[in-house]
Design a protein around this motif. Structure first.
Motif, mmCIF file in Angstrom:
data_model
loop_
_atom_site.group_PDB
_atom_site.id
_atom_site.type_symbol
_atom_site.label_atom_id
_atom_site.label_comp_id
_atom_site.label_asym_id
_atom_site.label_seq_id
_atom_site.Cartn_x
_atom_site.Cartn_y
_atom_site.Cartn_z
ATOM 1 N N PHE A 194 0.829 -1.196 0.000
ATOM 2 C CA PHE A 194 0.000 0.000 0.000
ATOM 3 C C PHE A 194 0.866 1.249 0.000
ATOM 4 C CE2 PHE A 194 -3.378 2.810 0.905
ATOM 5 C CZ PHE A 194 -2.975 3.649 1.936
ATOM 6 N N VAL A 195 0.419 2.264 -0.755
ATOM 7 C CA VAL A 195 1.117 3.550 -0.799
ATOM 8 C C VAL A 195 0.223 4.658 -0.249
ATOM 9 C CG1 VAL A 195 2.165 5.291 -2.284
ATOM 10 C CG2 VAL A 195 2.527 2.852 -2.765
ATOM 11 N N ARG A 219 -10.620 12.173 3.076
ATOM 12 C CA ARG A 219 -9.898 11.211 3.903
ATOM 13 C C ARG A 219 -8.753 10.557 3.140
ATOM 14 N NH1 ARG A 219 -12.348 8.986 8.575
ATOM 15 N NH2 ARG A 219 -14.380 9.880 9.052
ATOM 16 N N PRO A 220 -7.727 11.316 2.753
ATOM 17 C CA PRO A 220 -6.553 10.666 2.191
ATOM 18 C C PRO A 220 -5.706 10.095 3.320
ATOM 19 C CG PRO A 220 -6.194 13.020 2.252
ATOM 20 C CD PRO A 220 -7.596 12.784 2.751
ATOM 21 N N PHE A 221 -5.053 8.976 3.091
ATOM 22 C CA PHE A 221 -4.075 8.527 4.074
ATOM 23 C C PHE A 221 -2.968 7.763 3.363
ATOM 24 C CE2 PHE A 221 -4.622 3.979 5.129
ATOM 25 C CZ PHE A 221 -5.746 3.674 4.391
ATOM 26 N N TYR A 222 -1.854 7.592 4.076
ATOM 27 C CA TYR A 222 -0.600 7.173 3.465
ATOM 28 C C TYR A 222 0.111 6.103 4.271
ATOM 29 C CZ TYR A 222 -1.392 11.666 1.210
ATOM 30 O OH TYR A 222 -1.953 12.710 0.517
ATOM 31 N N ALA A 223 0.897 5.329 3.567
ATOM 32 C CA ALA A 223 1.829 4.438 4.242
ATOM 33 C C ALA A 223 2.901 5.279 4.922
ATOM 34 C CB ALA A 223 2.472 3.491 3.228
ATOM 35 N N ASP A 224 3.409 4.791 6.030
ATOM 36 C CA ASP A 224 4.427 5.533 6.774
ATOM 37 C C ASP A 224 5.649 5.838 5.903
ATOM 38 O OD1 ASP A 224 3.895 3.890 9.998
ATOM 39 O OD2 ASP A 224 2.861 5.565 9.016
ATOM 40 N N VAL A 231 5.916 6.787 2.942
ATOM 41 C CA VAL A 231 5.778 7.889 1.983
ATOM 42 C C VAL A 231 5.161 9.132 2.604
ATOM 43 C CG1 VAL A 231 5.531 6.188 0.147
ATOM 44 C CG2 VAL A 231 3.483 7.268 1.099
ATOM 45 N N LYS A 232 4.728 9.042 3.840
ATOM 46 C CA LYS A 232 4.052 10.160 4.494
ATOM 47 C C LYS A 232 4.969 11.381 4.524
ATOM 48 C CE LYS A 232 1.478 8.671 7.700
ATOM 49 N NZ LYS A 232 1.000 8.102 8.972
ATOM 50 N N GLY A 233 4.418 12.528 4.134
ATOM 51 C CA GLY A 233 5.201 13.752 4.092
ATOM 52 C C GLY A 233 5.919 13.985 2.779
ATOM 53 N N ARG A 234 5.996 12.969 1.932
ATOM 54 C CA ARG A 234 6.659 13.102 0.621
ATOM 55 C C ARG A 234 5.677 12.954 -0.541
ATOM 56 N NH1 ARG A 234 10.262 9.390 -0.924
ATOM 57 N NH2 ARG A 234 9.339 7.690 0.327
ATOM 58 N N PHE A 235 4.673 12.113 -0.370
ATOM 59 C CA PHE A 235 3.697 11.846 -1.436
ATOM 60 C C PHE A 235 2.363 12.490 -1.080
ATOM 61 C CE2 PHE A 235 5.521 7.527 -3.121
ATOM 62 C CZ PHE A 235 6.767 8.113 -3.233
ATOM 63 N N THR A 236 1.644 12.918 -2.117
ATOM 64 C CA THR A 236 0.310 13.476 -1.940
ATOM 65 C C THR A 236 -0.636 12.854 -2.962
ATOM 66 O OG1 THR A 236 1.218 15.590 -1.187
ATOM 67 C CG2 THR A 236 -1.089 15.562 -1.894
ATOM 68 N N VAL A 237 -1.721 12.288 -2.458
ATOM 69 C CA VAL A 237 -2.739 11.708 -3.328
ATOM 70 C C VAL A 237 -3.892 12.702 -3.468
ATOM 71 C CG1 VAL A 237 -3.877 10.481 -1.410
ATOM 72 C CG2 VAL A 237 -4.191 9.689 -3.778
ATOM 73 N N SER A 238 -4.430 12.793 -4.668
ATOM 74 C CA SER A 238 -5.560 13.676 -4.924
ATOM 75 C C SER A 238 -6.411 13.075 -6.035
ATOM 76 C CB SER A 238 -5.082 15.074 -5.306
ATOM 77 O OG SER A 238 -4.318 15.041 -6.498
ATOM 78 N N ARG A 239 -7.602 13.622 -6.193
ATOM 79 C CA ARG A 239 -8.475 13.146 -7.264
ATOM 80 C C ARG A 239 -9.282 14.309 -7.805
ATOM 81 N NH1 ARG A 239 -12.256 8.716 -4.726
ATOM 82 N NH2 ARG A 239 -13.273 8.824 -6.769
ATOM 83 N N ASP A 240 -9.609 14.207 -9.094
ATOM 84 C CA ASP A 240 -10.461 15.183 -9.764
ATOM 85 C C ASP A 240 -11.635 14.397 -10.328
ATOM 86 O OD1 ASP A 240 -11.721 16.975 -11.462
ATOM 87 O OD2 ASP A 240 -9.858 17.932 -12.082
ATOM 88 N N ALA A 290 -9.421 0.690 -7.676
ATOM 89 C CA ALA A 290 -10.716 1.271 -7.332
ATOM 90 C C ALA A 290 -11.520 0.264 -6.535
ATOM 91 C CB ALA A 290 -11.477 1.664 -8.597
ATOM 92 N N GLY A 291 -12.162 0.753 -5.481
ATOM 93 C CA GLY A 291 -12.955 -0.119 -4.635
ATOM 94 C C GLY A 291 -14.274 0.513 -4.277
ATOM 95 N N GLY A 292 -15.249 -0.361 -3.932
ATOM 96 C CA GLY A 292 -16.589 0.124 -3.653
ATOM 97 C C GLY A 292 -16.839 0.511 -2.211
ATOM 98 N N GLY A 293 -15.833 0.367 -1.341
ATOM 99 C CA GLY A 293 -16.019 0.717 0.056
ATOM 100 C C GLY A 293 -16.136 2.209 0.265
ATOM 101 N N LEU A 294 -16.755 2.591 1.374
ATOM 102 C CA LEU A 294 -16.938 4.001 1.675
ATOM 103 C C LEU A 294 -15.670 4.660 2.189
ATOM 104 C CD1 LEU A 294 -20.436 3.964 3.389
ATOM 105 C CD2 LEU A 294 -19.866 4.666 1.062
ATOM 106 N N LEU A 295 -14.827 3.867 2.827
ATOM 107 C CA LEU A 295 -13.610 4.415 3.410
ATOM 108 C C LEU A 295 -12.399 3.852 2.702
ATOM 109 C CD1 LEU A 295 -14.479 4.192 7.209
ATOM 110 C CD2 LEU A 295 -14.620 6.188 5.710
ATOM 111 N N PRO A 296 -11.348 4.638 2.540
ATOM 112 C CA PRO A 296 -10.128 4.129 1.909
ATOM 113 C C PRO A 296 -9.453 3.105 2.809
ATOM 114 C CG PRO A 296 -9.748 6.316 2.791
ATOM 115 C CD PRO A 296 -11.214 6.052 2.936
ATOM 116 N N THR A 297 -8.787 2.149 2.207
ATOM 117 C CA THR A 297 -8.176 1.071 2.962
ATOM 118 C C THR A 297 -6.814 0.732 2.402
ATOM 119 O OG1 THR A 297 -8.414 -1.233 3.659
ATOM 120 C CG2 THR A 297 -9.344 -0.652 1.521
ATOM 121 N N TYR A 298 -5.957 0.185 3.250
ATOM 122 C CA TYR A 298 -4.638 -0.282 2.832
ATOM 123 C C TYR A 298 -4.713 -1.728 2.327
ATOM 124 C CZ TYR A 298 -4.803 -2.758 7.250
ATOM 125 O OH TYR A 298 -5.168 -3.571 8.284
#
Length: 124
Positions: free
Chosen positions: A47-48, A57-62, A64-73, A98-106
């Motif tokens: 997971f990244v 609710r973006p979240f990151y693996a430890d 990459v935290k502080g170096r990578f940024t995830v976004s969506r349009d 892509a997943g159908g869950g409501l919350l992002p997951t690792y």
């Protein structure tokens, strides 16, 4: 059925930056939680980063935290991964999912659709 296509990979020196894109088609993009994963040679897929339906609710693996940024349009059906301060350990094939869950997951099993991946190579 959702199709995902990654782009933006390449060769970069350590300390450099890349921006990956994940273009979605064939489904309603805004209804899917999206994630980035990577797989280095000889290693398991890991997971990244992930982002929720509403981008709140973006979240990151430890690693990459502080170096990578995830976004969506959602208007462009596209997710991005901005990668800064790249390290040789970041070298891998990066895939979006892509997943159908409501919350992002690792968890890999939280995603139903996967792209083919794009190679990122960071030289020292």
């Amino acid at each position: 059925q959702v199709q995902l296509v990654e782009s933006g990979g390449g060769l970069v020196q350590a300390g450099g930056s890349l921006r990956l894109s994940c273009a979605a088609s064939g489904g309603t993009f805004r209804r899917y939680t999206m994630g980035w994963f990577r797989q280095a040679p000889g290693k398991e897929r890991e997971f990244v980063a992930a982002i929720s339906l509403s981008v709140s609710r973006p979240f990151y693996a430890d690693a990459v935290k502080g170096r990578f940024t995830v976004s969506r349009d959602n208007a462009k059906n596209t997710m991005y991964l901005q990668m800064n301060s790249l390290k040789p350990d970041d070298t891998a094939v990066y895939s979006c999912a892509a997943g159908g869950g409501l919350l992002p997951t690792y968890r890999l099993d939280g995603y139903e659709y996967w792209g083919q991946g794009t190679q990122v190579t960071v030289s020292s």
